[in-house]
Design an enzyme around this catalytic site. Structure first.
Site, PDB file in Angstrom:
ATOM      1  N   SER A 191     -57.457 -34.761 -11.162  1.00  0.00           N
ATOM      2  CA  SER A 191     -56.257 -34.340 -10.447  1.00  0.00           C
ATOM      3  C   SER A 191     -55.684 -33.021 -10.919  1.00  0.00           C
ATOM      4  O   SER A 191     -54.981 -32.356 -10.165  1.00  0.00           O
ATOM      5  CB  SER A 191     -55.186 -35.421 -10.560  1.00  0.00           C
ATOM      6  OG  SER A 191     -54.761 -35.592 -11.901  1.00  0.00           O
ATOM      7  N   HIS A 219     -57.431 -41.057  -7.854  1.00  0.00           N
ATOM      8  CA  HIS A 219     -57.024 -39.953  -6.991  1.00  0.00           C
ATOM      9  C   HIS A 219     -57.928 -39.816  -5.769  1.00  0.00           C
ATOM     10  O   HIS A 219     -57.923 -38.775  -5.104  1.00  0.00           O
ATOM     11  CB  HIS A 219     -57.006 -38.641  -7.783  1.00  0.00           C
ATOM     12  CG  HIS A 219     -55.909 -38.583  -8.798  1.00  0.00           C
ATOM     13  ND1 HIS A 219     -54.600 -38.279  -8.468  1.00  0.00           N
ATOM     14  CD2 HIS A 219     -55.905 -38.822 -10.133  1.00  0.00           C
ATOM     15  CE1 HIS A 219     -53.850 -38.310  -9.547  1.00  0.00           C
ATOM     16  NE2 HIS A 219     -54.621 -38.635 -10.580  1.00  0.00           N
ATOM     17  N   LYS A 250     -50.803 -44.565  -5.464  1.00  0.00           N
ATOM     18  CA  LYS A 250     -50.935 -43.216  -4.937  1.00  0.00           C
ATOM     19  C   LYS A 250     -51.153 -43.278  -3.423  1.00  0.00           C
ATOM     20  O   LYS A 250     -50.193 -43.419  -2.669  1.00  0.00           O
ATOM     21  CB  LYS A 250     -52.026 -42.470  -5.695  1.00  0.00           C
ATOM     22  CG  LYS A 250     -51.632 -42.214  -7.158  1.00  0.00           C
ATOM     23  CD  LYS A 250     -52.645 -41.434  -7.928  1.00  0.00           C
ATOM     24  CE  LYS A 250     -52.122 -41.007  -9.289  1.00  0.00           C
ATOM     25  NZ  LYS A 250     -51.744 -42.112 -10.180  1.00  0.00           N
TER      26      LYS A 250
END
Length: 405
Positions: A191, A219, A250
């Protein structure tokens, strides 16, 4: 004991002097206005650094699922998974996540950090210490702190390979004891650098040197692959990865972490990892929202397409304006600043002068001299928003303005 507070004060003074003291920005997320947030005074702020990548956090189906579960079961789980904390929602969510990654079983944790720390520590401490039984772990140099914590919490012999460097990884594997158990720990999307691991090639080396693979997809889940199964699904290699770890906090817009893999491996971790056994279960309302999100995202192909289109659009605007964008092959758009104090100042100016927020990323998250702002454009960021952001950054980063600072 009196010396310890003095040590803390001196350490904090040093952190402040280096320009990397972390100050929380109070912002209230608006479910019906995302990516707009509100400050305590009621003014609106356009947020560019949210990890709610697909803007699912305020989706009506998630909100209704959470509210329904809260009304039926209350706010909290009331215990660990072994003490009244396992509801049908938890079982259904674990099955859904296993299906997402094409694995036999899944296991929920209270966060993505805990899932990595607890699972890796359990795996790498599994064999009794003895000749040929000590685990040898091979960890990417840019692995997340949670992976490092899990590795350090074990008895394994640790080998760090240069970031995404297959030749270095193979050199380390080649000299490890042939009969020793081996594990390669790495991420799919990194990330901070916005790059992606060569998962298939890592699996090739794992097969050649009889190692198992542990892949962090936090991610990437929800965003990559035909169904949101991550980069491993996109690349058609998920079946070759032994353990796939992910997050619900996320792209899925909720909270919690998980692992998926072979049923016996998952059951072993469930039965031995203290970070799972002795932790209160996720609240049923969180599990309900996450289950609704995973099921929705798996079918919402247009939302994934919009995310990547928006990321490309912001990269194009930054490049056209001559801003110091760091190369990215993912949905993350980093902008190089290179100094901790300046990075913090740019972030402050962005919010105070233009009503926009981007998180400054400083040491130790990135090496000194590589400080940056990290932008995560999502499906709801418009062209007009991007134009305003680009103009603001151009004005803030102009040599004259920086010299005045």
């Amino acid at each position: 004991m009196s010396a310890f507070p003095d040590y803390c004060r001196k350490s904090l003074d040093e952190i402040r002097a280096q320009g990397r003291y972390r100050v929380f920005t109070p912002l209230q997320k608006q479910a019906d206005e995302f990516p707009w947030y509100r400050r305590p005074d009621g003014s609106r702020v356009l947020v560019w650094s949210s990890n709610d990548y697909l803007a699912m956090g305020g989706h009506p189906s998630l909100v209704e699922a959470a509210c329904g579960a809260a009304r039926a079961m209350g706010a909290g789980a009331g215990g660990t998974r072994n003490i009244g904390g396992t509801s049908p929602l938890h079982d259904a969510l674990e099955a859904e996540l296993a299906s997402l990654h094409g694995k036999q079983a899944g296991l929920l944790f209270t966060s993505g950090f805990v899932s990595n720390q607890a699972a890796l520590s359990a795996i790498l401490s599994s064999f009794p210490n003895g000749p040929g039984k000590q685990w040898h772990v091979f960890s990417d140099a840019k692995n997340h702190a949670s992976l490092i914590a899990g590795i350090k919490g074990s008895r394994a012999s640790v080998n760090i390979f240069r970031h995404n460097d297959l030749a270095h990884l193979e050199a380390l594997l080649r000299v490890a004891p042939q009969d020793a158990p081996k594990l390669i720990a790495f991420e799919s999307v990194y990330s901070m650098d916005a790059d992606i691991a060569p998962i298939g090639a890592v699996c090739d080396l794992a097969a050649q040197y009889s190692a198992i693979t542990y892949l962090d997809e936090v991610h990437a889940v929800g965003m990559y692959g035909p169904n949101g199964g991550g980069v491993s699904e996109r690349d058609g290699v998920a079946h070759r990865v032994d353990v796939i770890e992910g997050t619900l906090a996320k792209a899925f817009g909720c909270h919690g972490g998980y692992i998926t893999g072979d049923a016996d491996v998952i059951d072993f971790i469930r039965s031995t990892a203290p970070g799972f056994i002795f932790t209160t279960s996720l609240p049923p309302m969180t599990a309900a929202a996450a289950l609704a999100s995973v099921r929705h995202v798996r079918q919402d192909h247009s939302r994934r397409a919009r995310l990547f289109e928006r990321a490309r659009a912001l990269m194009y605007r930054f490049d056209r304006a001559g801003l110091p964008r760091i190369d990215s092959v993912s949905h993350i758009v980093p902008l190089h600043i290179g100094d901790a104090s300046q990075c913090l100042d740019v972030s402050k100016r962005l919010i105070s002068e233009f009503g926009m927020y981007a998180t400054p990323i400083n040491y130790p998250t990135v090496p000194r001299g590589e400080e940056r702002l990290r932008f995560t454009p999502g499906p709801l960021h418009t062209d007009e928003m991007m134009a305003s952001l680009t103009d603001a950054l151009t004005r803030i980063l102009s040599p004259k303005r920086l010299q005045a600072a």
